[in-house]
Write an enzyme that holds these catalytic residues in place. Structure first.
Site, PDB file in Angstrom:
ATOM      1  N   HIS A 100       0.698  -1.275  -0.144  1.00  0.00           N
ATOM      2  CA  HIS A 100      -0.051   0.523  -0.081  1.00  0.00           C
ATOM      3  C   HIS A 100       0.709   1.641   0.305  1.00  0.00           C
ATOM      4  CE1 HIS A 100       0.928  -1.397   4.098  1.00  0.00           C
ATOM      5  NE2 HIS A 100       0.347   0.034   4.420  1.00  0.00           N
ATOM      6  N   HIS A 102       0.933   5.086   1.349  1.00  0.00           N
ATOM      7  CA  HIS A 102       0.513   6.297   1.794  1.00  0.00           C
ATOM      8  C   HIS A 102       0.197   7.302   1.015  1.00  0.00           C
ATOM      9  CE1 HIS A 102       0.370   3.622   6.078  1.00  0.00           C
ATOM     10  NE2 HIS A 102       1.527   3.546   5.186  1.00  0.00           N
TER      11      HIS A 102
HETATM   12  P1  AMP Z   1       1.594   0.491   7.278  1.00  0.00           P
HETATM   13  O1  AMP Z   1       2.419   0.504   8.991  1.00  0.00           O
HETATM   14  O2  AMP Z   1       2.244   1.038   6.401  1.00  0.00           O
HETATM   15  O3  AMP Z   1       1.438  -1.298   7.212  1.00  0.00           O
HETATM   16  O4  AMP Z   1       0.183   0.676   7.131  1.00  0.00           O
HETATM   17  C1  AMP Z   1      -0.666   0.497   7.336  1.00  0.00           C
HETATM   18  C2  AMP Z   1      -2.206   1.547   7.549  1.00  0.00           C
HETATM   19  O5  AMP Z   1      -3.246   1.187   7.749  1.00  0.00           O
HETATM   20  C3  AMP Z   1      -1.740   2.258   8.706  1.00  0.00           C
HETATM   21  O6  AMP Z   1      -1.560   3.091   8.698  1.00  0.00           O
HETATM   22  C4  AMP Z   1      -3.176   1.703   9.388  1.00  0.00           C
HETATM   23  O7  AMP Z   1      -4.401   2.909  10.209  1.00  0.00           O
HETATM   24  C5  AMP Z   1      -4.371   1.237   8.051  1.00  0.00           C
HETATM   25  N1  AMP Z   1      -5.787   0.287   8.533  1.00  0.00           N
HETATM   26  C6  AMP Z   1      -5.381  -0.563   8.581  1.00  0.00           C
HETATM   27  N2  AMP Z   1      -6.889  -1.585   8.510  1.00  0.00           N
HETATM   28  C7  AMP Z   1      -7.089  -0.835   7.999  1.00  0.00           C
HETATM   29  C8  AMP Z   1      -8.244  -0.060   7.529  1.00  0.00           C
HETATM   30  N3  AMP Z   1     -10.129  -1.669   7.915  1.00  0.00           N
HETATM   31  N4  AMP Z   1      -9.064   0.208   6.903  1.00  0.00           N
HETATM   32  C9  AMP Z   1      -9.227   1.459   6.493  1.00  0.00           C
HETATM   33  N5  AMP Z   1      -6.829   1.708   6.979  1.00  0.00           N
HETATM   34  C10 AMP Z   1      -6.627   0.489   8.017  1.00  0.00           C
END
Ligand code: AMP
Ligand code: ZN
Length: 137
Positions: A100, A102
């Protein structure tokens, strides 16, 4: 779909998300734990964990969507800038093991990411590292 992958479930519409954009290969939605208003995630619908494990054509689909989504976030929220960030691996802060990107809207002086631990290479180190990396291309 990978077992127990929350982003695969979002991509399949099995769990809810606040969607910003969707096409055949890519989906963008708001992060549930934002670091700023409008913090958005752009993901491939197919499950890959890291950039280097993702086929270039899937990455191309993501990067062709990034300007549209980042531009909309930038224009809609009247921010001063944004970060496009992709954590790869737990050591790099990746908690969700589905690739993903950001998009993090930024305002001048907002203090998000206030520490950037830059340093200088000692003599010869940059060339040594570059040689090692080039050997793996
Ligand atoms: P990372 O630390 O780069 O893996 O970021 C994962 C991101 O996914 C975090 O910013 C979380 O807040 C976000 N996240 C986790 N679960 C969900 C969800 N169900 N819907 C939207 N964002 C999510
Ligand atoms: Zn997944």
């Amino acid at each position: 779909m990978a077992d127990n992958c929350i982003f695969c479930k979002i991509a399949a519409g099995q769990i809810p998300s606040v969607k910003i954009y969707e096409d055949e290969k890519v989906i963008a939605f708001l992060d549930v734990g934002p670091v700023s208003d409008g913090h958005t995630l752009v993901i491939p619908k197919q499950h890959y964990t890291k950039v280097h494990e993702c086929p270039p054509e899937i990455l191309a689909s993501i990067t062709s969507v990034l300007p549209k989504v980042a531009g909309a976030v930038f224009a809609a929220l009247a921010v001063d800038g944004y970060n496009v960030l992709c954590n790869n691996g737990r050591a790099a802060g990746q908690l969700v093991e589905h690739l993903h990107f950001h998009i993090i809207p930024r305002k001048t002086g907002d203090g998000v990411f206030s520490h950037w631990p830059a340093f200088k290479y000692p003599q010869g180190k940059a060339e040594e590292l570059a040689e090692k990396i080039r050997a793996k291309l």
